[in-house]
Design a protein around this motif. Structure first.
Motif, mmCIF file in Angstrom:
data_model
loop_
_atom_site.group_PDB
_atom_site.id
_atom_site.type_symbol
_atom_site.label_atom_id
_atom_site.label_comp_id
_atom_site.label_asym_id
_atom_site.label_seq_id
_atom_site.Cartn_x
_atom_site.Cartn_y
_atom_site.Cartn_z
ATOM 1 N N LEU A 150 2.929 -10.279 14.221
ATOM 2 C CA LEU A 150 2.937 -11.639 14.759
ATOM 3 C C LEU A 150 2.392 -12.623 13.740
ATOM 4 C CD1 LEU A 150 1.635 -11.048 18.415
ATOM 5 C CD2 LEU A 150 3.982 -11.559 17.705
ATOM 6 N N LEU A 151 1.322 -12.209 13.043
ATOM 7 C CA LEU A 151 0.702 -13.066 12.034
ATOM 8 C C LEU A 151 1.680 -13.364 10.904
ATOM 9 C CD1 LEU A 151 -2.012 -14.397 11.297
ATOM 10 C CD2 LEU A 151 -2.655 -12.265 10.164
ATOM 11 N N ALA A 152 2.366 -12.325 10.437
ATOM 12 C CA ALA A 152 3.343 -12.508 9.362
ATOM 13 C C ALA A 152 4.480 -13.411 9.807
ATOM 14 C CB ALA A 152 3.883 -11.148 8.918
ATOM 15 N N ASP A 153 4.934 -13.229 11.036
ATOM 16 C CA ASP A 153 6.029 -14.045 11.562
ATOM 17 C C ASP A 153 5.613 -15.510 11.670
ATOM 18 O OD1 ASP A 153 8.747 -14.164 12.850
ATOM 19 O OD2 ASP A 153 7.547 -14.907 14.524
ATOM 20 N N GLU A 154 4.386 -15.757 12.105
ATOM 21 C CA GLU A 154 3.887 -17.136 12.204
ATOM 22 C C GLU A 154 3.851 -17.812 10.838
ATOM 23 O OE1 GLU A 154 0.096 -16.851 14.040
ATOM 24 O OE2 GLU A 154 0.888 -16.360 16.033
ATOM 25 N N MET A 155 3.623 -17.025 9.780
ATOM 26 C CA MET A 155 3.560 -17.570 8.427
ATOM 27 C C MET A 155 4.934 -17.715 7.794
ATOM 28 S SD MET A 155 0.288 -15.449 6.948
ATOM 29 C CE MET A 155 0.243 -16.367 5.399
ATOM 30 N N GLY A 156 5.961 -17.185 8.470
ATOM 31 C CA GLY A 156 7.301 -17.222 7.903
ATOM 32 C C GLY A 156 7.571 -16.068 6.957
ATOM 33 N N GLY A 157 6.770 -14.996 7.076
ATOM 34 C CA GLY A 157 6.936 -13.830 6.221
ATOM 35 C C GLY A 157 7.373 -12.620 7.017
ATOM 36 N N GLY A 158 7.150 -11.442 6.448
ATOM 37 C CA GLY A 158 7.551 -10.226 7.139
ATOM 38 C C GLY A 158 6.880 -9.002 6.565
ATOM 39 N N LEU A 159 6.955 -7.914 7.331
ATOM 40 C CA LEU A 159 6.394 -6.625 6.949
ATOM 41 C C LEU A 159 7.507 -5.587 6.929
ATOM 42 C CD1 LEU A 159 3.326 -6.610 9.404
ATOM 43 C CD2 LEU A 159 3.414 -7.580 7.103
ATOM 44 N N GLN A 160 7.293 -4.530 6.162
ATOM 45 C CA GLN A 160 8.260 -3.448 6.124
ATOM 46 C C GLN A 160 7.562 -2.157 5.741
ATOM 47 O OE1 GLN A 160 9.161 -6.409 4.095
ATOM 48 N NE2 GLN A 160 7.467 -5.736 2.809
ATOM 49 N N TYR A 161 8.255 -1.036 5.975
ATOM 50 C CA TYR A 161 7.689 0.252 5.588
ATOM 51 C C TYR A 161 8.806 1.192 5.178
ATOM 52 C CZ TYR A 161 9.255 2.763 9.789
ATOM 53 O OH TYR A 161 10.017 3.370 10.756
ATOM 54 N N ALA A 162 8.441 2.218 4.400
ATOM 55 C CA ALA A 162 9.372 3.274 4.013
ATOM 56 C C ALA A 162 8.608 4.589 4.058
ATOM 57 C CB ALA A 162 9.927 3.027 2.614
ATOM 58 N N LEU A 163 9.195 5.590 4.711
ATOM 59 C CA LEU A 163 8.536 6.872 4.911
ATOM 60 C C LEU A 163 9.365 7.994 4.312
ATOM 61 C CD1 LEU A 163 6.261 8.525 6.352
ATOM 62 C CD2 LEU A 163 7.771 8.595 8.362
ATOM 63 N N SER A 164 8.687 8.875 3.541
ATOM 64 C CA SER A 164 9.322 10.087 3.031
ATOM 65 C C SER A 164 8.403 11.263 3.334
ATOM 66 C CB SER A 164 9.574 9.969 1.516
ATOM 67 O OG SER A 164 8.351 9.886 0.808
ATOM 68 N N ASP A 165 8.782 12.446 2.876
ATOM 69 C CA ASP A 165 7.985 13.633 3.178
ATOM 70 C C ASP A 165 6.578 13.560 2.596
ATOM 71 O OD1 ASP A 165 10.053 14.740 4.594
ATOM 72 O OD2 ASP A 165 10.805 15.940 2.910
ATOM 73 N N THR A 168 0.863 -1.173 0.000
ATOM 74 C CA THR A 168 0.000 0.000 0.000
ATOM 75 C C THR A 168 0.905 1.231 0.000
ATOM 76 O OG1 THR A 168 -0.168 0.220 2.412
ATOM 77 C CG2 THR A 168 -1.749 -1.231 1.338
ATOM 78 N N ARG A 169 0.500 2.220 -0.785
ATOM 79 C CA ARG A 169 1.287 3.453 -0.866
ATOM 80 C C ARG A 169 0.365 4.644 -0.675
ATOM 81 N NH1 ARG A 169 4.527 4.823 -6.283
ATOM 82 N NH2 ARG A 169 2.384 4.734 -7.066
ATOM 83 N N ALA A 170 0.589 5.400 0.383
ATOM 84 C CA ALA A 170 -0.168 6.617 0.659
ATOM 85 C C ALA A 170 0.666 7.806 0.209
ATOM 86 C CB ALA A 170 -0.485 6.720 2.146
ATOM 87 N N ARG A 171 0.090 8.630 -0.669
ATOM 88 C CA ARG A 171 0.791 9.806 -1.175
ATOM 89 C C ARG A 171 -0.059 11.044 -0.945
ATOM 90 N NH1 ARG A 171 1.505 8.393 -7.256
ATOM 91 N NH2 ARG A 171 -0.569 7.548 -6.847
ATOM 92 N N GLY A 172 0.553 12.094 -0.410
ATOM 93 C CA GLY A 172 -0.196 13.308 -0.156
ATOM 94 C C GLY A 172 0.711 14.423 0.317
ATOM 95 N N GLY A 173 0.112 15.611 0.452
ATOM 96 C CA GLY A 173 0.884 16.772 0.865
ATOM 97 C C GLY A 173 1.343 16.704 2.306
ATOM 98 N N LYS A 174 0.655 15.928 3.118
ATOM 99 C CA LYS A 174 1.007 15.776 4.530
ATOM 100 C C LYS A 174 0.825 14.329 4.932
ATOM 101 C CE LYS A 174 1.630 16.789 8.949
ATOM 102 N NZ LYS A 174 2.949 17.147 9.508
ATOM 103 N N ILE A 175 1.899 13.671 5.349
ATOM 104 C CA ILE A 175 1.842 12.288 5.803
ATOM 105 C C ILE A 175 2.025 12.275 7.317
ATOM 106 C CG2 ILE A 175 2.887 10.003 5.689
ATOM 107 C CD1 ILE A 175 1.498 10.772 3.122
ATOM 108 N N ALA A 176 1.028 11.763 8.021
ATOM 109 C CA ALA A 176 1.096 11.661 9.484
ATOM 110 C C ALA A 176 1.291 10.198 9.851
ATOM 111 C CB ALA A 176 -0.184 12.209 10.115
ATOM 112 N N PHE A 177 2.455 9.873 10.354
ATOM 113 C CA PHE A 177 2.762 8.477 10.658
ATOM 114 C C PHE A 177 3.641 8.399 11.890
ATOM 115 C CE2 PHE A 177 5.423 4.614 9.967
ATOM 116 C CZ PHE A 177 4.416 3.667 10.059
#
Length: 217
Positions: free
Chosen positions: A185-200, A147-156
């Motif tokens: 936890l769900l991803a770890d139980e499945m043997g997978g993973g999550l990640q994120y990347a944040l910019s302005d 999922t990619r959220a793009r906008g003038g203001k990102i609040a995270f």
């Protein structure tokens, strides 16, 4: 966080927090309606009640599918069901544009829970509106979600990001970060993973989840 009971309690706190506003609006609207004699004002009260009821229903549908045991038949959930839930949540904000890139007809239940929660995080990040792109596909025995959220203001809150990546300390897990912790936890139980990347001006959230045995193909 040292037990599933504590996590369940935090998720319940999140649900109550999110439901308080629309349910409170319903209560207030009913009180106003009971005391109002002007036809035009009564009509306006009824419209507000209908809006609050719709918001409450959409939030409950999201929680049921994102956190509960609901979702289709067998081990798959129709993608259309997840799309309807997210479209309904975003419908209350005309400043958010949703773009879907999901050709699969169904996804494993755990993958749908991850997709829904990542989409919700993306919606929350677009405080001034913007575009939310949601994609998912099955490839090489995995379900890949972005999922990619793009906008003038990102609040995270990057504490949520730490929770997604399994890097959060137990004392940092609150009702605000519980959902991210749950899908980590769900991803770890499945043997997978999550990640994120944040910019302005963008927040990208991703997941790679191995498909359950017997569902690859």
């Amino acid at each position: 966080m040292n037990s599933q009971t504590e996590l369940a309690a935090l998720l319940c706190s999140r649900l109550c927090h999110d439901m308080l506003s629309p349910v409170g609006a319903l209560s207030n609207g009913l009180e106003l309606l009971a005391d109002e004699d002007d036809p035009e004002m009564r009509k306006r009260c009824i419209e507000l009640l209908e809006q609050s009821a719709a918001i409450s229903t959409n939030k409950l549908k999201f929680f049921r599918l994102a956190f509960g045991a609901a979702g289709g038949f067998g081990d798959n959930v129709p993608v259309e069901e997840a799309q309807e839930v997210i479209n309904a949540l975003a419908a209350g904000n005309s400043r958010i544009e949703l773009n879907w890139a999901v050709e699969e007809q169904s996804l494993p239940k755990p993958a749908v829970k991850v997709l829904l929660n990542l989409a919700q995080i993306g919606i929350d990040a677009l405080v001034r509106g913007g575009t939310l792109d949601i994609g998912a596909e099955k490839r090489d025995g995995n379900v890949e979600i972005v999922t990619r959220a793009r906008g003038g203001k990102i609040a995270f809150d990057e504490t949520i990001g730490k929770a997604l990546q399994g890097e959060i300390a137990p004392v940092e897990i609150t009702s605000r970060t519980a959902a991210a912790h749950m899908i980590a936890l769900l991803a770890d139980e499945m043997g997978g993973g999550l990640q994120y990347a944040l910019s302005d001006d963008a927040l990208v959230l991703g997941a790679v989840l191995p498909q359950p045995e017997g569902m690859i193909g």
